[in-house]
Design a protein around this motif. Structure first.
Motif, PDB file in Angstrom:
ATOM      1  N   ARG A 161       5.457   8.099   4.309  1.00 52.19           N
ATOM      2  CA  ARG A 161       4.846   9.194   3.638  1.00 52.19           C
ATOM      3  C   ARG A 161       3.531   8.494   2.699  1.00 52.19           C
ATOM      4  N   PHE A 162       3.285   7.259   2.540  1.00 52.67           N
ATOM      5  CA  PHE A 162       2.513   6.582   1.699  1.00 52.67           C
ATOM      6  C   PHE A 162       2.056   5.363   2.396  1.00 52.67           C
ATOM      7  N   PHE A 163       0.744   5.358   2.535  1.00 54.64           N
ATOM      8  CA  PHE A 163      -0.084   4.122   3.039  1.00 54.64           C
ATOM      9  C   PHE A 163      -1.045   3.905   2.290  1.00 54.64           C
ATOM     10  N   LEU A 164      -1.423   2.525   2.249  1.00 52.43           N
ATOM     11  CA  LEU A 164      -2.668   1.959   1.330  1.00 52.43           C
ATOM     12  C   LEU A 164      -3.337   0.881   2.352  1.00 52.43           C
ATOM     13  N   PHE A 165      -4.690   1.275   2.808  1.00 49.91           N
ATOM     14  CA  PHE A 165      -5.360   0.446   3.552  1.00 49.91           C
ATOM     15  C   PHE A 165      -6.379  -0.282   2.724  1.00 49.91           C
ATOM     16  N   HIS A 166      -6.644  -1.561   2.931  1.00 49.85           N
ATOM     17  CA  HIS A 166      -7.797  -2.239   2.508  1.00 49.85           C
ATOM     18  C   HIS A 166      -8.792  -2.934   3.418  1.00 49.85           C
ATOM     19  N   ALA A 167      -9.863  -2.957   3.260  1.00 42.67           N
ATOM     20  CA  ALA A 167     -10.683  -3.894   4.112  1.00 42.67           C
ATOM     21  C   ALA A 167     -11.609  -4.663   3.073  1.00 42.67           C
TER      22      ALA A 167
END
Length: 221
Positions: free
Chosen positions: A75-81
């Motif tokens: 239910r939760f996702f955090l993406f970082h580039a």
């Protein structure tokens, strides 16, 4: 400057479509100085046992699209580039976000000049120091108040803050601090909200109707 995307859903789902859109956004995006977002990437998601799981790579996110189908449903996702300002700080997984504690997952991007704090803060690079500052505030304050205090402290003790964007998730909600002093077309955060899906992104993704956040906004979704 780095890019990030936070996702909150009312139901478990696999974020392949969102991950592909995020990776393409990062591939096409460049900072006002021409820097790329190819100095590694990371993903945090909430597992079935309610613990944060983090995956990181030093490769550009758009070169690892084949891995997206392996992401579990959540239910939760955090993406970082990441876009590293200093060559000597590249190719280090420890510097890649998201950063997580037992309770929170954190992402950041920003452009801060001449910060000089009147107290010691742990961390080898700026993003680690900001994360540790925020964790200290979260010990006694709820997320929205802690983000506000973080903003006030950094602005007060810096020569200039061109951008200060923080994303935070606490297993119930996602929060964002959006602050910029110029160039909102690049530095602003963007949000999308529907009854079942909430998104906060560094840039609008073409598959949703995003709205820009005003400078100084603190959002709770």
């Amino acid at each position: 400057m780095c890019r990030f995307l936070m996702v909150k859903s009312n139901f478990d789902f696999q974020p392949v479509e969102l991950a592909l859109a995020f990776s393409e956004m990062c591939r096409k995006s460049s900072s006002l100085e021409g820097d790329w977002q190819g100095d590694g990437w990371g993903l945090a998601y909430l597992a079935d046992d309610s613990n944060w799981v983090v995956k990181k790579s030093t490769k550009p996110v758009w070169e690892e699209k084949a891995t997206f189908k392996s992401f579990p449903a959540s239910r939760f996702f955090l993406f970082h580039a990441r876009s590293s300002s200093f060559p000597e700080q590249r190719n280090c997984l420890d510097y890649n976000q998201p950063f997580c504690s037992e309770s929170y997952s954190f992402v950041f991007n920003g452009f801060i000049k001449g910060i000089c704090l009147p107290f010691p803060v742990k961390g080898e690079i700026g993003s680690q120091k900001i994360w540790n500052m925020l964790q200290g505030y979260l010990k006694s304050e709820p997320p929205e108040e802690a983000l506000g205090r973080l903003k006030e402290t950094i602005i007060k003790h810096s020569r200039g803050v061109q951008a200060l964007n923080v994303g935070l998730a606490d297993k119930q909600n996602i929060y964002a601090l959006c602050y910029y002093s110029s160039h909102p077309e690049y530095y602003a955060l963007w949000s999308f909200e529907s009854p079942s899906l909430k998104l906060i992104s560094s840039e609008p993704l073409p598959i949703y109707d995003f709205k820009p956040l005003a400078s100084g906004a603190i959002l709770n979704l």
